[in-house]
Scaffold this motif. Structure first.
Motif, mmCIF file in Angstrom:
data_model
loop_
_atom_site.group_PDB
_atom_site.id
_atom_site.type_symbol
_atom_site.label_atom_id
_atom_site.label_comp_id
_atom_site.label_asym_id
_atom_site.label_seq_id
_atom_site.Cartn_x
_atom_site.Cartn_y
_atom_site.Cartn_z
ATOM 1 N N LYS A 107 0.830 -1.217 0.000
ATOM 2 C CA LYS A 107 0.000 0.000 0.000
ATOM 3 C C LYS A 107 0.865 1.269 0.000
ATOM 4 O O LYS A 107 0.343 2.377 -0.046
ATOM 5 C CB LYS A 107 -0.903 0.010 1.240
ATOM 6 N N ASP A 108 2.164 1.077 0.054
ATOM 7 C CA ASP A 108 3.118 2.188 0.189
ATOM 8 C C ASP A 108 3.400 2.785 -1.195
ATOM 9 O O ASP A 108 4.457 2.561 -1.789
ATOM 10 C CB ASP A 108 4.391 1.612 0.840
ATOM 11 N N LEU A 109 2.419 3.529 -1.737
ATOM 12 C CA LEU A 109 2.492 3.987 -3.136
ATOM 13 C C LEU A 109 3.732 4.810 -3.442
ATOM 14 O O LEU A 109 4.203 4.833 -4.570
ATOM 15 C CB LEU A 109 1.254 4.824 -3.489
ATOM 16 N N ASP A 110 4.260 5.541 -2.442
ATOM 17 C CA ASP A 110 5.416 6.398 -2.732
ATOM 18 C C ASP A 110 6.741 5.797 -2.255
ATOM 19 O O ASP A 110 7.751 6.507 -2.160
ATOM 20 C CB ASP A 110 5.212 7.796 -2.128
ATOM 21 N N GLY A 111 6.720 4.499 -1.979
ATOM 22 C CA GLY A 111 7.973 3.786 -1.696
ATOM 23 C C GLY A 111 8.778 4.308 -0.515
ATOM 24 O O GLY A 111 9.995 4.421 -0.599
ATOM 25 N N VAL A 112 8.099 4.595 0.617
ATOM 26 C CA VAL A 112 8.835 5.145 1.767
ATOM 27 C C VAL A 112 9.238 4.090 2.792
ATOM 28 O O VAL A 112 10.036 4.364 3.684
ATOM 29 C CB VAL A 112 8.030 6.267 2.495
ATOM 30 N N THR A 113 8.668 2.873 2.674
ATOM 31 C CA THR A 113 9.005 1.856 3.683
ATOM 32 C C THR A 113 10.393 1.282 3.418
ATOM 33 O O THR A 113 10.883 1.289 2.285
ATOM 34 C CB THR A 113 7.984 0.692 3.656
ATOM 35 N N TYR A 127 7.867 -3.257 -4.509
ATOM 36 C CA TYR A 127 6.436 -3.124 -4.815
ATOM 37 C C TYR A 127 6.174 -1.734 -5.405
ATOM 38 O O TYR A 127 5.471 -1.576 -6.389
ATOM 39 C CB TYR A 127 5.577 -3.303 -3.557
ATOM 40 N N HIS A 128 6.747 -0.702 -4.736
ATOM 41 C CA HIS A 128 6.552 0.667 -5.195
ATOM 42 C C HIS A 128 7.861 1.453 -5.095
ATOM 43 O O HIS A 128 8.608 1.283 -4.129
ATOM 44 C CB HIS A 128 5.495 1.389 -4.351
ATOM 45 N N ILE A 129 8.073 2.320 -6.088
ATOM 46 C CA ILE A 129 9.270 3.173 -6.147
ATOM 47 C C ILE A 129 8.797 4.623 -6.055
ATOM 48 O O ILE A 129 7.764 4.960 -6.646
ATOM 49 C CB ILE A 129 10.020 2.917 -7.478
ATOM 50 N N PRO A 130 9.516 5.498 -5.315
ATOM 51 C CA PRO A 130 9.060 6.884 -5.191
ATOM 52 C C PRO A 130 8.691 7.507 -6.544
ATOM 53 O O PRO A 130 9.407 7.355 -7.537
ATOM 54 C CB PRO A 130 10.257 7.587 -4.551
#
Ligand SMILES: NC(=O)c1ccc[n+]([C@@H]2O[C@H](COP(=O)([O-])OP(=O)(O)OC[C@H]3O[C@@H](n4cnc5c(N)ncnc54)[C@H](OP(=O)(O)O)[C@@H]3O)[C@@H](O)[C@H]2O)c1
Length: 267
Positions: A107-113, A127-130
């Motif tokens: 769910k971390d669309l902006d890749g902050v985790t 999963y997601h990249i900033p």
């Protein structure tokens, strides 16, 4: 020459609409903390696009630290109908660590985790990249698809822009140099680069005379000058032979749509 993102943005929007029509996609949850004007205007911009597209949206805003934040966050984080959660910076320091550590990487669309950052940095599939570095690279590649061996300068070393961008560029086989506020010879690096990504947030700091005659400048920086939004590059002064992305109308315009497109990613 101006490299605008309008066409790319339309393509991404078209793809999002097609996925919505096909019955795909989930809700977006946005969390905002305090009264930071940048976060507020970012949320307003996103809201406008989300509403135009008809994506279900839940917004959470807290003026001060309260227990409700963790309660709302954990509910949204485990709700299967929520596809993405955006934690707008700045986040209250009392909860920042907890929120980022527990955010579902899918769910971390902006890749902050750390999971998504670690996967990007180690070259595995995140999963997601900033979205900002992704938008900057996508815009560049629409003009120059092959970056193999190119001398690429990145002026920024933050975790939201410069660091993820370096990893994306290394994957493209570029030769990457990173500059920041303590760099001794920024002028020399600018003169040597084939491609420059700049995200200093310093209005019109780079002019055509600072770069090679055939350089490509991808301007990520945003700041205000004489009441107008502008980038690090004085794009109107650039010559026909040099390519530059305008502000507004360049990277920023594409960033939000790419971020929203991530809601429809299958895992
Ligand atoms: N277009 C978009 O979609 C988008 C999205 C996010 C951010 N932005 C914009 O991008 C810019 C950067 O964002 P950020 O959050 O990374 O900002 P930031 O935390 O202020 O980082 C600025 C970076 O630029 C470097 N820098 C500043 N002045 C410099 C100088 N004179 N010479 C060389 N390097 C210099 C800083 O070096 P140090 O590390 O040494 O301080 C730092 O690495 C801002 O203008 C922001 O508004 C745009």
């Amino acid at each position: 020459m101006e490299l605008r993102s309008g066409k790319l943005k339309e393509e991404v929007l078209k793809n999002i609409r097609a996925q919505i029509e096909a019955g795909k996609g989930k809700s977006l949850a946005i969390f905002r903390f305090g009264s930071n004007p940048g976060a507020k205007s970012y949320e307003q911009g996103l809201k406008k696009t989300v509403e135009q597209l008809g994506i279900p949206l839940r917004t959470f805003h807290y003026e001060k630290m309260e227990d409700q934040i963790l309660e709302d966050f954990h509910r949204e984080n485990t709700d299967p109908t929520v596809g993405g959660i955006l934690l707008l910076e700045p986040i209250f320091p009392q909860v920042e660590g907890d929120l980022k550590a527990n955010l579902d990487p899918k769910k971390d669309l902006d890749g902050v985790t750390l999971t998504n950052r670690g996967a990007l940095f180690s070259g595995e599939g995140a999963y997601h990249i900033p979205a900002t570095p992704r938008a900057a690279l996508k815009l560049l590649k629409s003009y120059e698809p092959d970056l193999t061996g190119k001398e690429v300068l990145v002026i920024n070393r933050t975790t939201v822009v410069g660091k993820p961008l370096v990893h994306l560029l290394l994957k493209e086989n570029a030769t990457v140099t990173v500059c920041h506020s303590k760099t001794r010879d920024l002028a020399g690096h600018l003169k040597r680069a084939d491609i420059i990504f700049t995200a200093m947030g310093k209005a019109h700091k780079i002019g055509p005379e600072d770069v090679k005659d055939d350089a490509i400048v991808i301007d990520i920086g945003l700041s205000m000058k004489d009441g107008k939004l502008c980038g690090d590059a004085d794009y109107e002064a650039f010559k026909e032979s040099q390519v530059v992305t305008p502000v507004p109308g360049g990277v920023g315009a594409l960033t939000n749509t790419l971020l929203l497109e991530s809601l429809f990613k299958d895992f």
